[in-house]
Scaffold this motif. Structure first.
Motif, short mmCIF file in Angstrom:
data_model
loop_
_atom_site.label_atom_id
_atom_site.label_comp_id
_atom_site.label_asym_id
_atom_site.label_seq_id
_atom_site.Cartn_x
_atom_site.Cartn_y
_atom_site.Cartn_z
N ASP A 113 0.82 -1.21 0.00
CA ASP A 113 0.00 0.00 0.00
C ASP A 113 0.86 1.26 0.00
O ASP A 113 0.43 2.30 -0.52
CB ASP A 113 -0.93 0.01 1.22
CG ASP A 113 -2.08 -0.96 1.08
OD1 ASP A 113 -2.40 -1.38 -0.07
OD2 ASP A 113 -2.68 -1.33 2.12
N ASN A 114 2.03 1.19 0.59
CA ASN A 114 2.88 2.38 0.70
C ASN A 114 3.94 2.50 -0.38
O ASN A 114 4.56 3.56 -0.52
CB ASN A 114 3.54 2.41 2.09
CG ASN A 114 2.58 2.82 3.17
OD1 ASN A 114 2.27 3.99 3.34
ND2 ASN A 114 2.07 1.84 3.90
N THR A 115 4.18 1.44 -1.14
CA THR A 115 5.18 1.50 -2.21
C THR A 115 4.58 1.30 -3.59
O THR A 115 5.29 1.44 -4.59
CB THR A 115 6.29 0.45 -1.98
OG1 THR A 115 5.72 -0.86 -2.00
CG2 THR A 115 7.00 0.68 -0.65
N GLY A 116 3.29 1.00 -3.65
CA GLY A 116 2.64 0.82 -4.95
C GLY A 116 2.72 2.05 -5.83
O GLY A 116 2.66 1.96 -7.06
N GLN A 117 2.89 3.23 -5.21
CA GLN A 117 3.02 4.47 -5.98
C GLN A 117 4.29 4.51 -6.83
O GLN A 117 4.40 5.33 -7.74
CB GLN A 117 3.02 5.65 -5.01
CG GLN A 117 4.18 5.63 -4.02
CD GLN A 117 4.10 6.73 -3.00
OE1 GLN A 117 3.97 7.91 -3.34
NE2 GLN A 117 4.18 6.37 -1.71
N PHE A 118 5.25 3.62 -6.53
CA PHE A 118 6.54 3.65 -7.22
C PHE A 118 6.64 2.64 -8.37
O PHE A 118 7.68 2.54 -9.02
CB PHE A 118 7.68 3.38 -6.23
CG PHE A 118 7.70 4.31 -5.05
CD1 PHE A 118 7.56 5.68 -5.21
CD2 PHE A 118 7.85 3.81 -3.76
CE1 PHE A 118 7.58 6.54 -4.12
CE2 PHE A 118 7.87 4.65 -2.65
CZ PHE A 118 7.73 6.02 -2.83
N ILE A 119 5.58 1.86 -8.60
CA ILE A 119 5.69 0.78 -9.58
C ILE A 119 5.40 1.26 -10.99
O ILE A 119 4.79 2.31 -11.21
CB ILE A 119 4.74 -0.39 -9.23
CG1 ILE A 119 3.27 0.00 -9.47
CG2 ILE A 119 4.95 -0.85 -7.80
CD1 ILE A 119 2.30 -1.17 -9.38
N VAL A 120 5.83 0.46 -11.95
CA VAL A 120 5.49 0.70 -13.35
C VAL A 120 4.00 0.43 -13.51
O VAL A 120 3.48 -0.58 -13.01
CB VAL A 120 6.29 -0.24 -14.27
CG1 VAL A 120 5.84 -0.10 -15.72
CG2 VAL A 120 7.79 0.03 -14.12
N THR A 121 3.29 1.30 -14.19
CA THR A 121 1.85 1.13 -14.38
C THR A 121 1.56 -0.16 -15.13
O THR A 121 2.00 -0.34 -16.26
CB THR A 121 1.26 2.31 -15.15
OG1 THR A 121 1.54 3.53 -14.45
CG2 THR A 121 -0.25 2.15 -15.31
N PRO A 122 0.84 -1.10 -14.51
CA PRO A 122 0.57 -2.38 -15.17
C PRO A 122 -0.41 -2.23 -16.34
O PRO A 122 -1.25 -1.33 -16.35
CB PRO A 122 -0.06 -3.22 -14.05
CG PRO A 122 0.26 -2.49 -12.78
CD PRO A 122 0.30 -1.05 -13.14
N THR A 123 -0.29 -3.14 -17.29
CA THR A 123 -1.22 -3.20 -18.41
C THR A 123 -1.75 -4.62 -18.52
O THR A 123 -1.08 -5.57 -18.12
CB THR A 123 -0.56 -2.80 -19.74
OG1 THR A 123 0.55 -3.68 -19.99
CG2 THR A 123 -0.05 -1.36 -19.67
N GLU A 124 -2.95 -4.77 -19.06
CA GLU A 124 -3.58 -6.08 -19.11
C GLU A 124 -2.80 -7.08 -19.95
O GLU A 124 -2.83 -8.28 -19.68
CB GLU A 124 -5.01 -5.95 -19.63
CG GLU A 124 -5.96 -5.32 -18.62
CD GLU A 124 -7.41 -5.48 -19.02
OE1 GLU A 124 -7.69 -6.19 -20.00
OE2 GLU A 124 -8.28 -4.89 -18.34
N ASP A 125 -2.08 -6.60 -20.97
CA ASP A 125 -1.34 -7.53 -21.82
C ASP A 125 -0.12 -8.12 -21.10
O ASP A 125 0.52 -9.05 -21.59
CB ASP A 125 -0.89 -6.85 -23.12
CG ASP A 125 0.07 -5.70 -22.89
OD1 ASP A 125 -0.13 -4.94 -21.92
OD2 ASP A 125 1.01 -5.55 -23.69
N GLN A 126 0.20 -7.59 -19.90
CA GLN A 126 1.33 -8.11 -19.12
C GLN A 126 0.89 -9.16 -18.11
O GLN A 126 1.73 -9.75 -17.43
CB GLN A 126 2.02 -6.96 -18.39
CG GLN A 126 2.66 -5.94 -19.32
CD GLN A 126 3.14 -4.70 -18.58
OE1 GLN A 126 2.60 -4.33 -17.54
NE2 GLN A 126 4.16 -4.05 -19.11
N VAL A 127 -0.39 -9.41 -18.00
CA VAL A 127 -0.88 -10.41 -17.04
C VAL A 127 -0.35 -11.78 -17.45
O VAL A 127 -0.41 -12.17 -18.62
CB VAL A 127 -2.42 -10.43 -17.01
CG1 VAL A 127 -2.92 -11.55 -16.11
CG2 VAL A 127 -2.96 -9.08 -16.53
N SER A 128 0.19 -12.52 -16.49
CA SER A 128 0.80 -13.82 -16.77
C SER A 128 -0.21 -14.78 -17.40
O SER A 128 -1.39 -14.79 -17.05
CB SER A 128 1.35 -14.44 -15.48
OG SER A 128 2.36 -13.63 -14.92
N SER A 129 0.30 -15.61 -18.31
CA SER A 129 -0.57 -16.55 -19.02
C SER A 129 -1.23 -17.55 -18.07
O SER A 129 -2.38 -17.96 -18.29
CB SER A 129 0.22 -17.29 -20.10
OG SER A 129 1.32 -17.99 -19.53
#
Length: 247
Positions: free
Chosen positions: A133-149
């Motif tokens: 919750d406190n470090t999620g602001q630092f992540i690369v913005t996820p995209t749906e095409d990156q969701v694991s198979s």
């Protein structure tokens, strides 16, 4: 063309075709395994490597990687890493959190875990959620095409819930799907291996691989294959963990 001209031409061409600088890196916010349990993890890893051979991607024996329990593993923006380091260096947790490692499990995805006695220990789940919750602001913005198979192959409602988790945190392993463990064996996706035998190295029955300790250090680690934490390459850490740090 003169020698100097050729050199300059080569430099210009090289720069034109050079790979763009990375803007993010995969980092692992993790709990250190106590020395009292570390030797067991190394032993299980050695036994697993004898079975898997060159396909094994986890190496505790030679000191490339170190045993750990992941709290948050995802891609962070390079520009935000200094702020992330500061957060981890100053992180304080005013509760004792006991880890009861207990038995091995073949995860069915090319990984073998050394699991605690409870699949989702409350203190570890709460600790992981606090950090996410406190470090999620630092992540690369996820995209749906990156969701694991493998997530896309799951049944509902788990599939949708994991996708929602991933889109918010860059990982699906949160909440009821956060299952802390020490990975002592892994192979590249799609590789074969006798994972039943690898799990039997530690023992899959409850209580066969017992080792308990109280969390004493959390660190921000650089990663290698299969989410491993590279030994001696932490970017930040804190030991302000336990009741004595309660405010």
């Amino acid at each position: 063309m003169s020698a100097i001209g050729s050199l300059l031409f080569g430099l210009i061409v090289g720069q034109a075709f050079a790979a763009p600088a990375a803007t993010s890196q995969k980092l692992n916010i993790h709990i250190k395994v106590a020395k009292s349990c570390n030797a067991q993890a190394v032993g299980y890893n050695a036994g697993a490597t004898q079975i898997l051979g060159a396909d094994q991607t986890v190496d505790f024996v030679t000191g490339v990687a170190e045993p750990h329990i992941t709290l948050y593993l995802t891609n962070f923006n390079n520009d935000d890493v200094p702020a992330l380091q500061e957060y981890i260096d100053n992180f304080t947790w005013g509760e004792d959190c006991v880890v009861n490692l207990d038995h091995a499990r073949d995860a069915g995805t090319g990984y073998v875990f050394w699991d605690p006695d409870v699949r989702t220990p409350e203190c570890l789940t709460t600790l992981a959620q606090e950090i996410m919750d406190n470090t999620g602001q630092f992540i690369v913005t996820p995209t749906e095409d990156q969701v694991s198979s493998w997530i896309m192959k799951l049944d509902e409602p788990e599939k949708s819930e994991r996708i929602e988790n991933y889109m918010q945190y860059g990982t699906s392993n949160i909440g009821i799907y956060y299952e802390p463990h020490v990975t002592y064996a892994a192979v590249a996706y799609g590789s074969d291996g006798d994972f039943d035998a690898v799990a039997d190295v530690a023992g899959t029955n409850p209580g066969e691989a017992k080792c308990s300790y109280t969390v004493a250090e959390i660190a921000l680690g650089q990663t290698g294959p299969s989410g491993t934490v590279l030994k001696g390459q932490d970017l930040a850490s804190t030991t302000k963990i336990g009741k004595e740090f309660a405010q």
